[in-house]
Write a protein that holds these residues in place. Sequence first.
Motif, short mmCIF file in Angstrom:
data_model
loop_
_atom_site.label_atom_id
_atom_site.label_comp_id
_atom_site.label_asym_id
_atom_site.label_seq_id
_atom_site.Cartn_x
_atom_site.Cartn_y
_atom_site.Cartn_z
N LEU A 40 0.78 -1.23 0.19
CA LEU A 40 0.18 -0.03 0.02
C LEU A 40 0.88 1.36 -0.06
O LEU A 40 0.40 2.20 -0.29
CB LEU A 40 -0.89 0.01 1.28
CG LEU A 40 -1.92 -1.01 1.20
CD1 LEU A 40 -2.81 -1.04 2.49
CD2 LEU A 40 -2.92 -0.71 0.07
N LEU B 114 -8.25 3.75 -4.58
CA LEU B 114 -6.89 3.70 -4.87
C LEU B 114 -6.28 5.16 -4.61
O LEU B 114 -5.37 5.27 -4.14
CB LEU B 114 -6.49 3.26 -6.26
CG LEU B 114 -6.70 1.90 -6.47
CD1 LEU B 114 -6.78 1.57 -7.99
CD2 LEU B 114 -5.79 1.14 -5.92
N LEU C 268 0.48 1.18 -6.89
CA LEU C 268 -0.60 1.99 -6.85
C LEU C 268 -0.78 2.65 -8.30
O LEU C 268 -1.94 2.85 -8.72
CB LEU C 268 -0.55 3.21 -5.79
CG LEU C 268 -0.60 2.55 -4.43
CD1 LEU C 268 -0.37 3.50 -3.29
CD2 LEU C 268 -1.78 1.86 -4.03
N GLY D 66 -6.79 -2.98 -5.99
CA GLY D 66 -5.50 -3.06 -6.78
C GLY D 66 -5.01 -4.41 -7.02
O GLY D 66 -4.18 -4.63 -7.79
N GLN E 137 -3.93 2.07 -10.82
CA GLN E 137 -4.77 3.17 -11.29
C GLN E 137 -4.69 3.25 -13.08
O GLN E 137 -5.80 3.64 -13.39
CB GLN E 137 -4.38 4.40 -10.71
CG GLN E 137 -4.49 4.57 -9.29
CD GLN E 137 -3.96 5.75 -8.91
OE1 GLN E 137 -2.73 6.23 -9.11
NE2 GLN E 137 -4.50 6.53 -7.95
#
Length: 232
Positions: free
Chosen positions: A102, A152, A108, A183, A112
Amino acid sequence: MAIATERLKYLRKSRRGDGSGRAFRGKQHRFAYASLLRKVHSLARKRGVQVVEVNPQDTSTIGMLKYAPQLSLSKDVAAAYVIGRRALGFRERLPKGYGKLLRDEAFLAYAQRFYQTRAEELREQKKVTRDRPRKNRLSRELKRVHGALFLLSSLQGPPGSQREVTDGRNFLGAHPWRVLRAGLFLPLLRSTVPRDLSPLKALLHRGAWEGWKGSLGPPPGGGPECANVHST
C-alpha cells in the motif's frame, strides 16, 4: 459452544441484464435469507447454544486476501473463518507485506493505470453497442471501475489512526482491505473474484509483486509460463 453469524438483513439480489441468468435469479429471489437465519437462531436457543452476531463488513474480502492464501482455504471457508474470529473478539491486523504494498507508489500507479485504461475501453464499448442489457452491464462495470479508482486515490488522503482494526478502516486514511482488493484482484489476478488466491501468498508476506511489474500477462505462481514473484 456458540454459533457465529453475520448481522445481515438481506442478501444482494441479481438483476435482469447483469448476466447472472434467469434460472439463477429465480433461485436467488426465492431464497429467504432472513427467515432461514431466524430459524437457525431459534433452534440454537432451544438447544442452549449461544448465537453471536457480528458486523459483516469486509468479511469476504479479508478472508480472500488474508486467510485463503495463508491457510489454503476456499474463499467461503476463509470468510467463515473471519466471522468466527470476529465473534471471538479478534481484530484483523494488516499483514506487513500488504502494508508495504500500500506504500508502493509503483504498485498504486500500476493499478490506477489499469482501471483508467479499462474505463476508456468501457466508454468506447458503450458508444457502439445498441443492446440495452449489454449497455446496462457496461454502465455497472464502469461504475465499479470508477469506485476502484476512488479507493486507490483515497490512500493519498490525510493519514488516519495507524491501528488496523477489524472493519478495515484507519490505514493511511482509507479502507486498506478494499484498496487491496481493488488493486490486486482485477489488475493482477484478472478476476473480480479469483478462484485461485494462492499467488497472493508472496504479496501477503513480502509485498513482492515483481512478477507482475510492467506486464499484463498471467499471474505468477501458476505454472512454468508464469512469472515468479519470489525471484529478485
